[in-house]
Design a protein around this motif. Structure first.
Motif, PDB file in Angstrom:
ATOM      1  N   PHE A  50       0.875  -1.169   0.000  1.00 48.60           N
ATOM      2  CA  PHE A  50       0.000   0.000   0.000  1.00 48.60           C
ATOM      3  C   PHE A  50       0.914   1.221   0.000  1.00 48.60           C
ATOM      4  CE2 PHE A  50      -2.523  -2.787   3.117  1.00 48.60           C
ATOM      5  CZ  PHE A  50      -3.158  -3.462   2.085  1.00 48.60           C
ATOM      6  N   HIS A  51       0.652   2.179  -0.866  1.00 47.17           N
ATOM      7  CA  HIS A  51       1.431   3.422  -0.901  1.00 47.17           C
ATOM      8  C   HIS A  51       0.498   4.599  -0.653  1.00 47.17           C
ATOM      9  CE1 HIS A  51       4.635   1.001  -2.515  1.00 47.17           C
ATOM     10  NE2 HIS A  51       3.963   0.741  -3.617  1.00 47.17           N
ATOM     11  N   VAL A  52       0.844   5.444   0.310  1.00 47.59           N
ATOM     12  CA  VAL A  52       0.063   6.631   0.629  1.00 47.59           C
ATOM     13  C   VAL A  52       0.867   7.858   0.220  1.00 47.59           C
ATOM     14  CG1 VAL A  52      -1.067   7.973   2.445  1.00 47.59           C
ATOM     15  CG2 VAL A  52      -1.012   5.464   2.588  1.00 47.59           C
ATOM     16  N   VAL A  53       0.292   8.703  -0.629  1.00 43.84           N
ATOM     17  CA  VAL A  53       0.942   9.958  -1.003  1.00 43.84           C
ATOM     18  C   VAL A  53       0.625  10.980   0.085  1.00 43.84           C
ATOM     19  CG1 VAL A  53       1.164  11.758  -2.749  1.00 43.84           C
ATOM     20  CG2 VAL A  53       0.641   9.401  -3.447  1.00 43.84           C
ATOM     21  N   CYS A  58       2.857  13.020  -7.548  1.00 42.95           N
ATOM     22  CA  CYS A  58       3.810  12.082  -8.116  1.00 42.95           C
ATOM     23  C   CYS A  58       3.094  11.224  -9.153  1.00 42.95           C
ATOM     24  CB  CYS A  58       4.482  11.216  -7.044  1.00 42.95           C
ATOM     25  SG  CYS A  58       3.358  10.097  -6.171  1.00 42.95           S
ATOM     26  N   TRP A  59       3.821  10.293  -9.766  1.00 38.45           N
ATOM     27  CA  TRP A  59       3.280   9.440 -10.813  1.00 38.45           C
ATOM     28  C   TRP A  59       3.427   7.977 -10.429  1.00 38.45           C
ATOM     29  CZ3 TRP A  59       1.108  11.514 -15.313  1.00 38.45           C
ATOM     30  CH2 TRP A  59       1.271  12.897 -15.465  1.00 38.45           C
ATOM     31  N   PHE A  60       2.399   7.190 -10.767  1.00 36.59           N
ATOM     32  CA  PHE A  60       2.427   5.738 -10.568  1.00 36.59           C
ATOM     33  C   PHE A  60       2.438   5.078 -11.931  1.00 36.59           C
ATOM     34  CE2 PHE A  60      -0.129   1.814 -10.628  1.00 36.59           C
ATOM     35  CZ  PHE A  60       0.599   1.020  -9.758  1.00 36.59           C
ATOM     36  N   GLY A  61       3.335   4.081 -12.109  1.00 36.16           N
ATOM     37  CA  GLY A  61       3.406   3.414 -13.406  1.00 36.16           C
ATOM     38  C   GLY A  61       3.823   1.968 -13.301  1.00 36.16           C
ATOM     39  N   LEU A  62       3.607   1.246 -14.403  1.00 34.52           N
ATOM     40  CA  LEU A  62       3.970  -0.165 -14.527  1.00 34.52           C
ATOM     41  C   LEU A  62       4.990  -0.283 -15.646  1.00 34.52           C
ATOM     42  CD1 LEU A  62       0.301  -1.508 -14.443  1.00 34.52           C
ATOM     43  CD2 LEU A  62       1.893  -1.423 -12.522  1.00 34.52           C
ATOM     44  N   PRO A  63       6.265  -0.511 -15.325  1.00 31.58           N
ATOM     45  CA  PRO A  63       7.314  -0.511 -16.347  1.00 31.58           C
ATOM     46  C   PRO A  63       7.112  -1.588 -17.396  1.00 31.58           C
ATOM     47  CG  PRO A  63       8.123  -1.481 -14.316  1.00 31.58           C
ATOM     48  CD  PRO A  63       6.773  -0.893 -14.003  1.00 31.58           C
ATOM     49  N   GLY A  64       7.411  -1.229 -18.657  1.00 31.50           N
ATOM     50  CA  GLY A  64       7.352  -2.193 -19.743  1.00 31.50           C
ATOM     51  C   GLY A  64       5.955  -2.528 -20.200  1.00 31.50           C
ATOM     52  N   SER A  65       4.927  -1.813 -19.714  1.00 32.81           N
ATOM     53  CA  SER A  65       3.549  -2.105 -20.104  1.00 32.81           C
ATOM     54  C   SER A  65       2.988  -0.937 -20.908  1.00 32.81           C
ATOM     55  CB  SER A  65       2.671  -2.344 -18.871  1.00 32.81           C
ATOM     56  OG  SER A  65       2.330  -1.116 -18.265  1.00 32.81           O
ATOM     57  N   SER A  66       1.792  -1.135 -21.434  1.00 33.57           N
ATOM     58  CA  SER A  66       1.156  -0.070 -22.207  1.00 33.57           C
ATOM     59  C   SER A  66       0.281   0.819 -21.324  1.00 33.57           C
ATOM     60  CB  SER A  66       0.302  -0.676 -23.325  1.00 33.57           C
ATOM     61  OG  SER A  66      -0.691  -1.530 -22.796  1.00 33.57           O
ATOM     62  N   LEU A  72      -0.775  11.213  -9.319  1.00 35.17           N
ATOM     63  CA  LEU A  72      -1.357  11.097  -7.988  1.00 35.17           C
ATOM     64  C   LEU A  72      -1.127  12.378  -7.207  1.00 35.17           C
ATOM     65  CD1 LEU A  72       0.084   7.578  -7.132  1.00 35.17           C
ATOM     66  CD2 LEU A  72      -2.169   8.082  -8.078  1.00 35.17           C
ATOM     67  N   SER A  73      -2.012  12.632  -6.258  1.00 31.94           N
ATOM     68  CA  SER A  73      -1.898  13.811  -5.406  1.00 31.94           C
ATOM     69  C   SER A  73      -1.960  13.393  -3.940  1.00 31.94           C
ATOM     70  CB  SER A  73      -3.025  14.801  -5.716  1.00 31.94           C
ATOM     71  OG  SER A  73      -2.972  15.214  -7.068  1.00 31.94           O
ATOM     72  N   ALA A  74      -1.670  14.332  -3.066  1.00 34.17           N
ATOM     73  CA  ALA A  74      -1.681  14.051  -1.634  1.00 34.17           C
ATOM     74  C   ALA A  74      -3.015  13.452  -1.212  1.00 34.17           C
ATOM     75  CB  ALA A  74      -1.402  15.323  -0.845  1.00 34.17           C
ATOM     76  N   SER A  75      -2.947  12.426  -0.375  1.00 37.87           N
ATOM     77  CA  SER A  75      -4.071  11.655   0.177  1.00 37.87           C
ATOM     78  C   SER A  75      -4.522  10.516  -0.729  1.00 37.87           C
ATOM     79  CB  SER A  75      -5.283  12.534   0.514  1.00 37.87           C
ATOM     80  OG  SER A  75      -4.961  13.428   1.555  1.00 37.87           O
ATOM     81  N   ASP A  76      -4.017  10.415  -1.946  1.00 34.72           N
ATOM     82  CA  ASP A  76      -4.321   9.254  -2.778  1.00 34.72           C
ATOM     83  C   ASP A  76      -3.604   8.035  -2.218  1.00 34.72           C
ATOM     84  OD1 ASP A  76      -5.746  10.934  -4.392  1.00 34.72           O
ATOM     85  OD2 ASP A  76      -4.260  11.009  -6.003  1.00 34.72           O
ATOM     86  N   ILE A  77      -4.190   6.851  -2.408  1.00 36.97           N
ATOM     87  CA  ILE A  77      -3.580   5.619  -1.925  1.00 36.97           C
ATOM     88  C   ILE A  77      -3.600   4.585  -3.034  1.00 36.97           C
ATOM     89  CG2 ILE A  77      -5.747   4.772  -0.912  1.00 36.97           C
ATOM     90  CD1 ILE A  77      -4.017   3.455   1.296  1.00 36.97           C
ATOM     91  N   ILE A  78      -2.542   3.773  -3.124  1.00 36.85           N
ATOM     92  CA  ILE A  78      -2.418   2.753  -4.167  1.00 36.85           C
ATOM     93  C   ILE A  78      -2.301   1.389  -3.522  1.00 36.85           C
ATOM     94  CG2 ILE A  78      -1.195   2.049  -6.254  1.00 36.85           C
ATOM     95  CD1 ILE A  78      -0.064   5.236  -4.740  1.00 36.85           C
ATOM     96  N   PHE A  79      -3.106   0.439  -3.989  1.00 36.90           N
ATOM     97  CA  PHE A  79      -2.966  -0.971  -3.623  1.00 36.90           C
ATOM     98  C   PHE A  79      -2.278  -1.665  -4.789  1.00 36.90           C
ATOM     99  CE2 PHE A  79      -4.637  -5.203  -4.615  1.00 36.90           C
ATOM    100  CZ  PHE A  79      -4.330  -5.911  -3.474  1.00 36.90           C
ATOM    101  N   ILE A 139      -6.077   2.201  -7.576  1.00 40.83           N
ATOM    102  CA  ILE A 139      -5.830   3.524  -7.003  1.00 40.83           C
ATOM    103  C   ILE A 139      -7.133   4.069  -6.441  1.00 40.83           C
ATOM    104  CG2 ILE A 139      -5.226   5.924  -7.504  1.00 40.83           C
ATOM    105  CD1 ILE A 139      -3.353   4.816  -9.700  1.00 40.83           C
ATOM    106  N   LEU A 140      -7.096   4.538  -5.219  1.00 37.11           N
ATOM    107  CA  LEU A 140      -8.248   5.198  -4.617  1.00 37.11           C
ATOM    108  C   LEU A 140      -7.899   6.669  -4.418  1.00 37.11           C
ATOM    109  CD1 LEU A 140      -9.540   2.662  -1.939  1.00 37.11           C
ATOM    110  CD2 LEU A 140     -10.672   3.338  -4.063  1.00 37.11           C
ATOM    111  N   LYS A 141      -8.504   7.513  -5.238  1.00 36.66           N
ATOM    112  CA  LYS A 141      -8.313   8.950  -5.092  1.00 36.66           C
ATOM    113  C   LYS A 141      -8.996   9.417  -3.803  1.00 36.66           C
ATOM    114  CE  LYS A 141      -6.277  10.013  -9.061  1.00 36.66           C
ATOM    115  NZ  LYS A 141      -5.031  10.820  -9.169  1.00 36.66           N
TER     116      LYS A 141
END
Length: 307
Positions: A50-53, A58-66, A72-79, A139-141
């Motif tokens: 889990f990542h909490v901004v 900042c930016w979230f990405g998946l390398p090598g994918s399309s 992302l902005s402050a308070s967004d969370i990524i699973f 991602i949950l904004k």
């Protein structure tokens, strides 16, 4: 793969017990503030994250994918599920960058604020199977978060920004509460997950769930499922409906649907190959199945999650 919701948490008592077991394995992994053209890279991580901004964008990405990087902005969370390579970066790294090139974007001298990361140490068995039922990433904004989850994230943000004595202990102690509320929301947003997840709390049905997950394309007749559960066909069907609210066939359909979602959103496999791996004789048959439950075609779903 962002989600929206306005509904309160409605997980069952049995699911809550399972989620609480998972939550107890959550721990603070990283708390830092990043300056310059920073990048955090996780290559095929063996744990759920889990990542909490907490500050800035900042930016979230998946390398090598399309999949195009997502801002992302402050308070967004990524699973992010197990083994899903991903990065967080201050600047928008090219979407087609390879994993080996990402370190070129990393600045070693970092300040201490900006992102908080948690890992989940899942135990083998039902806990680990839970994550196989969840999406590769989500991602949950801030605007889409349940009230309880939003309050927890704001507390984490306040602690990391103020950095009062003991703040790292506070954000570490909040790990289980954060993960429990996040997983509840992830589950609440997908009605089809509730049947399989409820089955994980039942010892006999759990064996069936794991078998179908491991071999989704097999010929899963009610007779074969009942045999795995060491029950008669009638007893198995009754137990399945009582515990999950769905028939054995619907339970298998839900598991195949979730696997299809993962394959469509995290790979470029052809429809024919996906259909074969899920036990359908043709891409057309698979497409009919997927549209029946998901409300859109596999191609439309792939387009939504990739672009």
């Amino acid at each position: 793969m962002t989600k929206t919701t306005g509904n309160p948490t409605q997980t069952t008592e049995a699911l809550n017990e399972l989620l609480e077991q998972v939550a107890r394995g959550t721990e603070l992994h990283f708390e830092s503030g990043l300056c310059g053209h920073w990048t955090l890279m996780a290559k095929e991580p063996g744990k759920v994250a889990f990542h909490v901004v907490t500050n800035g964008d900042c930016w979230f990405g998946l390398p090598g994918s399309s999949v195009e990087p997502i801002k992302l902005s402050a308070s967004d969370i990524i699973f992010v599920n197990k083994d899903v390579s991903h990065f967080l970066s201050k600047t928008q790294i090219p979407s087609d960058i390879s994993e080996s090139d990402i370190p070129k974007y990393c600045q070693r001298d970092h300040e201490q604020s900006g992102v908080v990361c948690y890992d989940v140490n899942s135990a083998p068995g039902a806990n680990d199977t839970l994550f196989q039922l969840l999406p590769p990433w989500l991602i949950l904004k801030q605007a889409d978060q349940h009230q309880q989850l939003s309050h927890i994230i704001e507390l984490i943000r306040a602690e990391t920004i103020n950095q009062s004595p003991g703040y790292q202990t506070v954000i570490s102690r909040l790990s289980d509460v954060l993960s429990l509320n996040l997983l509840r929301q992830v589950i609440d947003e997908d009605e089809s997950l509730r049947g399989p997840l409820a089955a994980l709390s039942d010892r006999q049905l759990r064996t069936v769930i794991m078998a179908v997950i491991n071999e989704p394309g097999a010929d899963w007749t009610v007779e074969r499922l009942a045999e795995l559960a060491y029950l008669s066909v009638s007893a198995f069907a009754e137990r399945c409906i009582k515990k999950t609210g769905v028939t054995p066939k619907k339970l298998v359909d839900q598991l195949r649907l979730q696997r299809a979602r993962i394959m469509l959103s995290s790979s470029q496999l052809s429809m024919d190959l996906i259909a074969e791996q899920l036990g359908y004789q043709s891409a057309t048959a698979f497409s009919r199945f997927f549209k029946k439950y998901a409300g859109l075609s596999p191609a439309e779903y792939r387009h939504q999650t990739y672009y």
